[in-house]
Design a protein around this motif. Structure first.
Motif, PDB file in Angstrom:
ATOM      1  N   PHE A 225      46.121  40.739  40.963  1.00  0.00           N
ATOM      2  CA  PHE A 225      45.157  39.967  40.180  1.00  0.00           C
ATOM      3  C   PHE A 225      44.228  39.158  41.084  1.00  0.00           C
ATOM      4  O   PHE A 225      43.061  38.953  40.749  1.00  0.00           O
ATOM      5  CB  PHE A 225      45.863  39.058  39.184  1.00  0.00           C
ATOM      6  CG  PHE A 225      46.444  39.798  38.013  1.00  0.00           C
ATOM      7  CD1 PHE A 225      45.663  40.644  37.249  1.00  0.00           C
ATOM      8  CD2 PHE A 225      47.776  39.655  37.696  1.00  0.00           C
ATOM      9  CE1 PHE A 225      46.196  41.334  36.182  1.00  0.00           C
ATOM     10  CE2 PHE A 225      48.328  40.339  36.629  1.00  0.00           C
ATOM     11  CZ  PHE A 225      47.528  41.186  35.862  1.00  0.00           C
ATOM     12  N   GLY A 226      44.723  38.703  42.210  1.00  0.00           N
ATOM     13  CA  GLY A 226      43.865  38.018  43.174  1.00  0.00           C
ATOM     14  C   GLY A 226      42.788  38.934  43.712  1.00  0.00           C
ATOM     15  O   GLY A 226      41.630  38.534  43.872  1.00  0.00           O
ATOM     16  N   ARG A 227      43.153  40.182  43.991  1.00  0.00           N
ATOM     17  CA  ARG A 227      42.156  41.158  44.454  1.00  0.00           C
ATOM     18  C   ARG A 227      41.102  41.413  43.385  1.00  0.00           C
ATOM     19  O   ARG A 227      39.915  41.503  43.690  1.00  0.00           O
ATOM     20  CB  ARG A 227      42.827  42.475  44.809  1.00  0.00           C
ATOM     21  CG  ARG A 227      43.525  42.480  46.124  1.00  0.00           C
ATOM     22  CD  ARG A 227      44.087  43.857  46.382  1.00  0.00           C
ATOM     23  NE  ARG A 227      44.951  43.861  47.548  1.00  0.00           N
ATOM     24  CZ  ARG A 227      45.775  44.838  47.839  1.00  0.00           C
ATOM     25  NH1 ARG A 227      45.862  45.889  47.054  1.00  0.00           N
ATOM     26  NH2 ARG A 227      46.521  44.772  48.903  1.00  0.00           N
ATOM     27  N   ILE A 228      41.544  41.558  42.132  1.00  0.00           N
ATOM     28  CA  ILE A 228      40.591  41.869  41.073  1.00  0.00           C
ATOM     29  C   ILE A 228      39.658  40.689  40.830  1.00  0.00           C
ATOM     30  O   ILE A 228      38.457  40.874  40.656  1.00  0.00           O
ATOM     31  CB  ILE A 228      41.302  42.317  39.770  1.00  0.00           C
ATOM     32  CG1 ILE A 228      40.309  42.881  38.764  1.00  0.00           C
ATOM     33  CG2 ILE A 228      42.018  41.216  39.092  1.00  0.00           C
ATOM     34  CD1 ILE A 228      39.947  44.263  39.016  1.00  0.00           C
TER      35      ILE A 228
ATOM     36  N   GLY B  75      37.200  40.547  43.756  1.00  0.00           N
ATOM     37  CA  GLY B  75      36.180  41.589  43.631  1.00  0.00           C
ATOM     38  C   GLY B  75      35.182  41.297  42.523  1.00  0.00           C
ATOM     39  O   GLY B  75      33.978  41.494  42.691  1.00  0.00           O
ATOM     40  N   LEU B  76      35.659  40.806  41.384  1.00  0.00           N
ATOM     41  CA  LEU B  76      34.753  40.514  40.270  1.00  0.00           C
ATOM     42  C   LEU B  76      33.830  39.340  40.577  1.00  0.00           C
ATOM     43  O   LEU B  76      32.654  39.367  40.201  1.00  0.00           O
ATOM     44  CB  LEU B  76      35.553  40.254  38.998  1.00  0.00           C
ATOM     45  CG  LEU B  76      36.233  41.473  38.388  1.00  0.00           C
ATOM     46  CD1 LEU B  76      37.066  41.069  37.180  1.00  0.00           C
ATOM     47  CD2 LEU B  76      35.218  42.531  38.005  1.00  0.00           C
TER      48      LEU B  76
ATOM     49  N   ILE C  56      35.604  48.328  45.172  1.00  0.00           N
ATOM     50  CA  ILE C  56      36.796  48.801  45.878  1.00  0.00           C
ATOM     51  C   ILE C  56      38.040  47.982  45.521  1.00  0.00           C
ATOM     52  O   ILE C  56      39.076  48.567  45.216  1.00  0.00           O
ATOM     53  CB  ILE C  56      36.541  48.843  47.398  1.00  0.00           C
ATOM     54  CG1 ILE C  56      35.474  49.897  47.715  1.00  0.00           C
ATOM     55  CG2 ILE C  56      37.823  49.121  48.163  1.00  0.00           C
ATOM     56  CD1 ILE C  56      34.993  49.882  49.137  1.00  0.00           C
ATOM     57  N   PRO C  57      38.014  46.619  45.513  1.00  0.00           N
ATOM     58  CA  PRO C  57      39.221  45.895  45.087  1.00  0.00           C
ATOM     59  C   PRO C  57      39.614  46.181  43.639  1.00  0.00           C
ATOM     60  O   PRO C  57      40.795  46.214  43.310  1.00  0.00           O
ATOM     61  CB  PRO C  57      38.854  44.418  45.273  1.00  0.00           C
ATOM     62  CG  PRO C  57      37.748  44.409  46.227  1.00  0.00           C
ATOM     63  CD  PRO C  57      37.013  45.685  46.044  1.00  0.00           C
TER      64      PRO C  57
ATOM     65  N   TRP D 109      43.154  47.813  42.483  1.00  0.00           N
ATOM     66  CA  TRP D 109      44.021  47.201  41.490  1.00  0.00           C
ATOM     67  C   TRP D 109      44.387  48.192  40.399  1.00  0.00           C
ATOM     68  O   TRP D 109      45.523  48.222  39.943  1.00  0.00           O
ATOM     69  CB  TRP D 109      43.326  45.987  40.888  1.00  0.00           C
ATOM     70  CG  TRP D 109      44.089  45.356  39.779  1.00  0.00           C
ATOM     71  CD1 TRP D 109      45.230  44.623  39.892  1.00  0.00           C
ATOM     72  CD2 TRP D 109      43.784  45.430  38.396  1.00  0.00           C
ATOM     73  NE1 TRP D 109      45.633  44.220  38.652  1.00  0.00           N
ATOM     74  CE2 TRP D 109      44.765  44.695  37.713  1.00  0.00           C
ATOM     75  CE3 TRP D 109      42.773  46.025  37.663  1.00  0.00           C
ATOM     76  CZ2 TRP D 109      44.763  44.545  36.343  1.00  0.00           C
ATOM     77  CZ3 TRP D 109      42.765  45.877  36.297  1.00  0.00           C
ATOM     78  CH2 TRP D 109      43.754  45.149  35.655  1.00  0.00           C
ATOM     79  N   LEU D 110      43.439  49.002  39.988  1.00  0.00           N
ATOM     80  CA  LEU D 110      43.714  49.971  38.929  1.00  0.00           C
ATOM     81  C   LEU D 110      44.664  51.069  39.399  1.00  0.00           C
ATOM     82  O   LEU D 110      45.555  51.485  38.665  1.00  0.00           O
ATOM     83  CB  LEU D 110      42.405  50.589  38.429  1.00  0.00           C
ATOM     84  CG  LEU D 110      41.517  49.679  37.592  1.00  0.00           C
ATOM     85  CD1 LEU D 110      40.196  50.364  37.312  1.00  0.00           C
ATOM     86  CD2 LEU D 110      42.206  49.282  36.311  1.00  0.00           C
ATOM     87  N   VAL D 111      44.486  51.557  40.605  1.00  0.00           N
ATOM     88  CA  VAL D 111      45.291  52.668  41.113  1.00  0.00           C
ATOM     89  C   VAL D 111      46.670  52.195  41.554  1.00  0.00           C
ATOM     90  O   VAL D 111      47.670  52.878  41.342  1.00  0.00           O
ATOM     91  CB  VAL D 111      44.546  53.374  42.265  1.00  0.00           C
ATOM     92  CG1 VAL D 111      45.397  54.434  42.903  1.00  0.00           C
ATOM     93  CG2 VAL D 111      43.243  53.957  41.775  1.00  0.00           C
TER      94      VAL D 111
END
Length: 154
Positions: A19-22, A25-26, A72-73, A77-79
């Motif tokens: 969640f930190g990555r997402i 990225g957002l 990319i982040p 997160w999705l994969v």
């Protein structure tokens, strides 16, 4: 001060890392999109140091590529797959820090008297640096990626 040190010693859970990555990225996607595409802030003409005179259309393409890079982040997160060993992930996080600092120096805000996206990116650049130094933001299943685990029985 001791609270900060004890907080940094703990390893976050995998969900917090994802969640930190997402969120990271957002924040970068929306802030760059708003400032570069909607407000039409400029990028320095020597963005790529090998080419001194870059045309306006090439700078527009570079702006769209910068906005698209932060997907990319979100995809990671999705994969939720591991692609590299932990050593190489650490190196990529530190290179990502250098790349973010470089981008923050090349964006020219429309109004020079206020804080803008360049200072936000410079502030957010220290998160990958801390992650690269401490190894704390690599998911637990990625820590043992490509490592051979042998059991010794006695």
């Amino acid at each position: 001060m001791m609270w900060i040190i004890s907080f940094l010693q703990k390893r976050p859970s995998d969900n917090v890392i994802y969640f930190g990555r997402i969120i990271f990225g957002l924040i970068l996607i929306f802030s760059l999109y708003y400032n570069l595409i909607i407000q039409w802030d400029k990028i320095e003409n020597d963005f790529i140091w090998l080419f001194n005179n870059v045309t306006e259309s090439t700078l527009n393409i570079i702006m769209y590529i910068l906005v698209a890079l932060w997907i990319i982040p979100v995809v990671m997160w999705l994969v939720r797959k591991c692609f590299l060993k932990k050593k190489y992930m650490r190196i990529i996080q530190i290179v990502f820090w250098i790349f973010l600092l470089y981008i923050s120096t090349k964006i020219i805000p429309s109004d020079a008297n206020k804080l803008d996206v360049d200072s936000l990116i410079a502030f957010l650049a220290f998160l990958p640096l801390i992650a690269g130094i401490t190894w704390k933001c690599i998911a637990s299943k990625c820590l043992k990626y490509w490592e051979k685990v042998t059991k010794i029985r006695i």
